[in-house]
Write a protein that holds these residues in place. Sequence first.
Motif, mmCIF file in Angstrom:
data_model
loop_
_atom_site.group_PDB
_atom_site.id
_atom_site.type_symbol
_atom_site.label_atom_id
_atom_site.label_comp_id
_atom_site.label_asym_id
_atom_site.label_seq_id
_atom_site.Cartn_x
_atom_site.Cartn_y
_atom_site.Cartn_z
ATOM 1 N N LYS A 262 31.201 49.674 -52.091
ATOM 2 C CA LYS A 262 31.402 48.339 -51.519
ATOM 3 C C LYS A 262 32.137 47.411 -52.490
ATOM 4 C CE LYS A 262 29.128 49.242 -47.751
ATOM 5 N NZ LYS A 262 29.860 49.449 -46.517
ATOM 6 N N ASN A 263 32.962 46.531 -51.938
ATOM 7 C CA ASN A 263 33.559 45.432 -52.680
ATOM 8 C C ASN A 263 32.499 44.355 -52.877
ATOM 9 O OD1 ASN A 263 36.319 46.336 -52.866
ATOM 10 N ND2 ASN A 263 36.512 45.936 -50.672
ATOM 11 N N PRO A 264 32.724 43.410 -53.792
ATOM 12 C CA PRO A 264 31.740 42.336 -54.003
ATOM 13 C C PRO A 264 31.393 41.562 -52.726
ATOM 14 C CG PRO A 264 33.324 42.347 -55.791
ATOM 15 C CD PRO A 264 33.821 43.338 -54.758
ATOM 16 N N ASP A 265 32.326 41.489 -51.774
ATOM 17 C CA ASP A 265 32.041 40.757 -50.539
ATOM 18 C C ASP A 265 31.320 41.604 -49.487
ATOM 19 O OD1 ASP A 265 33.984 42.470 -49.499
ATOM 20 O OD2 ASP A 265 35.398 40.866 -48.976
ATOM 21 N N GLY A 266 30.991 42.865 -49.832
ATOM 22 C CA GLY A 266 30.268 43.734 -48.909
ATOM 23 C C GLY A 266 31.151 44.622 -48.054
ATOM 24 N N SER A 267 32.443 44.405 -48.061
ATOM 25 C CA SER A 267 33.360 45.252 -47.297
ATOM 26 C C SER A 267 33.573 46.578 -48.024
ATOM 27 C CB SER A 267 34.698 44.531 -47.081
ATOM 28 O OG SER A 267 35.341 44.310 -48.326
ATOM 29 N N SER B 107 35.390 49.436 -50.002
ATOM 30 C CA SER B 107 36.527 49.561 -50.912
ATOM 31 C C SER B 107 37.300 50.824 -50.535
ATOM 32 C CB SER B 107 36.038 49.655 -52.362
ATOM 33 O OG SER B 107 35.494 50.942 -52.618
#
Length: 161
Positions: free
Chosen positions: A48-53, A55
Amino acid sequence: MTNTLIFVDLASDDPAKAGEFYAQVFGWRNDARPHGIYHRMVPGGQFKNPDGSDSQIGNLHLGIFDAANARPHPEPAGVEPRALSTNGRKPRVWILIGDDDSADRILGTAQDLGATLLWRDHYWAEFNGYNHAFRDPWGNEIVLWGKAGASPDVPEGFSRE
């Protein structure tokens, strides 16, 4: 880029059965390549990316190899040792508990399939996580990691360090 960890392998004297074990315990795809010789456990999904999406980086895989003939190796028959390591400390594999799963379910399933509970309900403040551990039927030690989050409320009865 520096050297990158891409895989960790566990030894088994029955890779097919070990593959089934990990598929049931963690819900991973059991990718036999070839069946009974080497099994790649595929958790699926992306980091996951820091925003939850999601990667572009796929989750790491776990391999299971036959201790009697660890592949790959240049010699067709492999080399010694050909038995599982049963004494002393061995590497541990850490698994992050998914947001849609629980330590209770994972530990219960693992024990139902022959794993030994090593410990549970421990909070490690240094890394802010709840952990639990079991030994699989082949002697491999698995440590579960649960996210504690900001300002964790450590449950009563958990040991702490």
